[in-house]
Design a protein around this motif. Structure first.
Motif, PDB file in Angstrom:
ATOM      1  N   LEU A 156     -88.791 -77.893  93.160  1.00 44.42           N
ATOM      2  CA  LEU A 156     -87.560 -77.126  92.999  1.00 44.42           C
ATOM      3  C   LEU A 156     -87.820 -75.845  92.216  1.00 44.42           C
ATOM      4  CD1 LEU A 156     -84.999 -79.964  92.285  1.00 44.42           C
ATOM      5  CD2 LEU A 156     -84.819 -78.291  94.127  1.00 44.42           C
ATOM      6  N   GLN A 157     -88.686 -75.937  91.221  1.00 44.74           N
ATOM      7  CA  GLN A 157     -89.022 -74.766  90.413  1.00 44.74           C
ATOM      8  C   GLN A 157     -89.740 -73.716  91.270  1.00 44.74           C
ATOM      9  OE1 GLN A 157     -91.520 -75.676  87.048  1.00 44.74           O
ATOM     10  NE2 GLN A 157     -90.542 -74.139  85.773  1.00 44.74           N
ATOM     11  N   VAL A 158     -90.690 -74.155  92.069  1.00 47.93           N
ATOM     12  CA  VAL A 158     -91.405 -73.231  92.955  1.00 47.93           C
ATOM     13  C   VAL A 158     -90.442 -72.617  93.964  1.00 47.93           C
ATOM     14  CG1 VAL A 158     -93.129 -73.099  94.801  1.00 47.93           C
ATOM     15  CG2 VAL A 158     -93.664 -74.328  92.692  1.00 47.93           C
ATOM     16  N   LEU A 159     -89.559 -73.431  94.528  1.00 49.79           N
ATOM     17  CA  LEU A 159     -88.576 -72.938  95.490  1.00 49.79           C
ATOM     18  C   LEU A 159     -87.685 -71.871  94.861  1.00 49.79           C
ATOM     19  CD1 LEU A 159     -87.189 -73.120  98.253  1.00 49.79           C
ATOM     20  CD2 LEU A 159     -85.827 -75.026  97.353  1.00 49.79           C
ATOM     21  N   SER A 160     -87.258 -72.110  93.628  1.00 45.91           N
ATOM     22  CA  SER A 160     -86.406 -71.144  92.938  1.00 45.91           C
ATOM     23  C   SER A 160     -87.124 -69.830  92.714  1.00 45.91           C
ATOM     24  CB  SER A 160     -85.945 -71.719  91.597  1.00 45.91           C
ATOM     25  OG  SER A 160     -85.172 -70.782  90.890  1.00 45.91           O
ATOM     26  N   LEU A 161     -88.371 -69.886  92.294  1.00 48.34           N
ATOM     27  CA  LEU A 161     -89.127 -68.668  92.030  1.00 48.34           C
ATOM     28  C   LEU A 161     -89.423 -67.905  93.325  1.00 48.34           C
ATOM     29  CD1 LEU A 161     -91.523 -70.062  89.278  1.00 48.34           C
ATOM     30  CD2 LEU A 161     -89.676 -68.400  88.967  1.00 48.34           C
ATOM     31  N   ILE A 171     -96.062 -66.782  90.739  1.00 49.45           N
ATOM     32  CA  ILE A 171     -95.578 -68.124  90.415  1.00 49.45           C
ATOM     33  C   ILE A 171     -96.661 -68.907  89.679  1.00 49.45           C
ATOM     34  CG2 ILE A 171     -94.821 -70.327  91.397  1.00 49.45           C
ATOM     35  CD1 ILE A 171     -93.553 -68.698  93.675  1.00 49.45           C
ATOM     36  N   ALA A 172     -97.895 -68.784  90.148  1.00 52.19           N
ATOM     37  CA  ALA A 172     -99.009 -69.475  89.492  1.00 52.19           C
ATOM     38  C   ALA A 172     -99.142 -69.043  88.030  1.00 52.19           C
ATOM     39  CB  ALA A 172    -100.307 -69.186  90.247  1.00 52.19           C
ATOM     40  N   VAL A 182     -99.810 -73.854  93.801  1.00 50.60           N
ATOM     41  CA  VAL A 182     -98.533 -73.287  94.260  1.00 50.60           C
ATOM     42  C   VAL A 182     -98.426 -73.411  95.782  1.00 50.60           C
ATOM     43  CG1 VAL A 182     -97.149 -71.182  94.477  1.00 50.60           C
ATOM     44  CG2 VAL A 182     -98.318 -71.700  92.322  1.00 50.60           C
ATOM     45  N   GLU A 183     -99.507 -73.103  96.473  1.00 52.36           N
ATOM     46  CA  GLU A 183     -99.508 -73.201  97.936  1.00 52.36           C
ATOM     47  C   GLU A 183     -99.249 -74.633  98.389  1.00 52.36           C
ATOM     48  OE1 GLU A 183    -103.337 -71.637  98.778  1.00 52.36           O
ATOM     49  OE2 GLU A 183    -102.686 -69.535  98.770  1.00 52.36           O
ATOM     50  N   THR A 184     -99.800 -75.592  97.651  1.00 55.03           N
ATOM     51  CA  THR A 184     -99.577 -77.005  97.980  1.00 55.03           C
ATOM     52  C   THR A 184     -98.108 -77.375  97.807  1.00 55.03           C
ATOM     53  OG1 THR A 184    -101.826 -77.617  97.330  1.00 55.03           O
ATOM     54  CG2 THR A 184    -100.186 -79.375  97.394  1.00 55.03           C
ATOM     55  N   HIS A 185     -97.522 -76.955  96.676  1.00 54.01           N
ATOM     56  CA  HIS A 185     -96.102 -77.239  96.436  1.00 54.01           C
ATOM     57  C   HIS A 185     -95.240 -76.576  97.501  1.00 54.01           C
ATOM     58  CE1 HIS A 185     -96.588 -79.383  92.748  1.00 54.01           C
ATOM     59  NE2 HIS A 185     -97.053 -78.350  92.058  1.00 54.01           N
ATOM     60  N   ALA A 204     -82.786 -71.991 101.976  1.00 54.23           N
ATOM     61  CA  ALA A 204     -82.744 -73.347 101.446  1.00 54.23           C
ATOM     62  C   ALA A 204     -82.550 -73.343  99.941  1.00 54.23           C
ATOM     63  CB  ALA A 204     -84.042 -74.076 101.796  1.00 54.23           C
ATOM     64  N   ALA A 205     -83.190 -72.396  99.259  1.00 54.50           N
ATOM     65  CA  ALA A 205     -83.032 -72.289  97.811  1.00 54.50           C
ATOM     66  C   ALA A 205     -81.583 -71.994  97.450  1.00 54.50           C
ATOM     67  CB  ALA A 205     -83.941 -71.189  97.263  1.00 54.50           C
ATOM     68  N   ARG A 206     -80.952 -71.118  98.202  1.00 59.15           N
ATOM     69  CA  ARG A 206     -79.562 -70.783  97.931  1.00 59.15           C
ATOM     70  C   ARG A 206     -78.658 -71.978  98.165  1.00 59.15           C
ATOM     71  NH1 ARG A 206     -79.907 -64.799 100.762  1.00 59.15           N
ATOM     72  NH2 ARG A 206     -80.833 -63.748  98.947  1.00 59.15           N
ATOM     73  N   GLU A 207     -78.977 -72.788  99.148  1.00 58.67           N
ATOM     74  CA  GLU A 207     -78.200 -74.010  99.405  1.00 58.67           C
ATOM     75  C   GLU A 207     -78.299 -74.972  98.221  1.00 58.67           C
ATOM     76  OE1 GLU A 207     -79.529 -75.652 103.042  1.00 58.67           O
ATOM     77  OE2 GLU A 207     -78.752 -74.022 104.279  1.00 58.67           O
ATOM     78  N   HIS A 208     -79.432 -74.912  97.520  1.00 59.22           N
ATOM     79  CA  HIS A 208     -79.627 -75.745  96.348  1.00 59.22           C
ATOM     80  C   HIS A 208     -79.075 -75.088  95.071  1.00 59.22           C
ATOM     81  CE1 HIS A 208     -82.414 -77.916  98.964  1.00 59.22           C
ATOM     82  NE2 HIS A 208     -82.481 -78.847  98.056  1.00 59.22           N
ATOM     83  N   GLY A 209     -78.516 -73.906  95.208  1.00 62.70           N
ATOM     84  CA  GLY A 209     -78.020 -73.204  94.033  1.00 62.70           C
ATOM     85  C   GLY A 209     -79.120 -72.555  93.227  1.00 62.70           C
ATOM     86  N   LEU A 210     -80.259 -72.286  93.866  1.00 57.88           N
ATOM     87  CA  LEU A 210     -81.413 -71.768  93.149  1.00 57.88           C
ATOM     88  C   LEU A 210     -81.660 -70.289  93.396  1.00 57.88           C
ATOM     89  CD1 LEU A 210     -83.896 -74.707  93.800  1.00 57.88           C
ATOM     90  CD2 LEU A 210     -82.578 -74.279  91.730  1.00 57.88           C
ATOM     91  N   GLY A 211     -80.927 -69.682  94.305  1.00 62.21           N
ATOM     92  CA  GLY A 211     -81.185 -68.302  94.646  1.00 62.21           C
ATOM     93  C   GLY A 211     -80.516 -67.325  93.710  1.00 62.21           C
TER      94      GLY A 211
END
Length: 211
Positions: A156-161, A171-172, A182-185, A204-211
């Motif tokens: 979730l953290q990687v998705l948000s960033l 991100i790394a 990071v690539e693996t996540h 997808a991040a925005r759908e999670h409230g992360l954007g």
């Protein structure tokens, strides 16, 4: 009586003052510091190791949501109570999933802040009743949420960033991991959410409230 220490993180001085007054009325709490930006909050929490962090989701124009795992890593004993104007249930779901202990809307702060702080101190999770109802409704009407729930806190953290426009290299550096990690996540997020492009990841991040 021992007092529980509190750090207040909000970028509006008037809001911080209001929270300080509310919490100070209860002898169980001692306000030890305040902060107004994400880096300042991380530094303050690291220094004071507070019992409770009252955290706004937006600090100086920057989302504080991705910082929740870092804050907990810096101070494992701190309970994070999100206090925000964000009414979208996706924000509450994301915040609780990555480690927040409570979620409260600012409109209810006067009536519920002290009680919410007391609940999270006890180890309970606090979700404002009105927000809980919205979250339950959203979950009931959203097919496919079982797959979303499988995202780990780090994913979730990687998705948000990613949604905030950061490159894998950036991100790394922020997460103190390798680019390969990071690539693996990112690959795992892509597989779990069924996305292919960066645009789909951001959606997808925005759908999670992360954007």
């Amino acid at each position: 009586m021992s007092r529980h220490t509190v750090v207040i993180a909000d970028d509006h001085p008037v809001v911080r003052a209001g929270m300080r007054v509310l919490l100070s009325q209860d002898e169980a709490f001692e306000i030890v510091a305040e902060s107004s930006t994400v880096p300042e909050t991380v530094q303050t929490v690291t220094q004071h190791q507070p019992s409770v962090l009252v955290l706004d989701l937006t600090l100086a124009g920057r989302s504080s949501l991705p910082s929740i795992p870092d804050l907990l890593a810096a101070s494992p004993g701190t309970r994070i109570l999100v206090l925000t104007m964000q009414e979208d249930p996706a924000f509450a779901r994301a915040a609780l999933r990555i480690g927040a202990a409570g979620y409260l809307l600012k409109e209810a702060a006067a009536e519920e802040l002290v009680g919410a702080a007391r609940q999270v101190i006890k180890g309970a999770t606090y979700l404002q009743p009105a927000m809980g109802a919205r979250l339950a409704t959203a979950d009931a009407g959203a097919p496919g949420t079982d797959g979303d729930a499988s995202l780990t806190a780090r994913e979730l953290q990687v998705l948000s960033l990613l949604a905030l426009g950061h490159t894998n290299q950036e991100i790394a550096q922020r997460l103190y991991v390798s680019v390969r990690t990071v690539e693996t996540h990112r690959a795992k997020v892509r597989d779990k959410l069924g996305t292919e492009t960066r645009a789909e990841l951001i959606a997808a991040a925005r759908e999670h409230g992360l954007g």
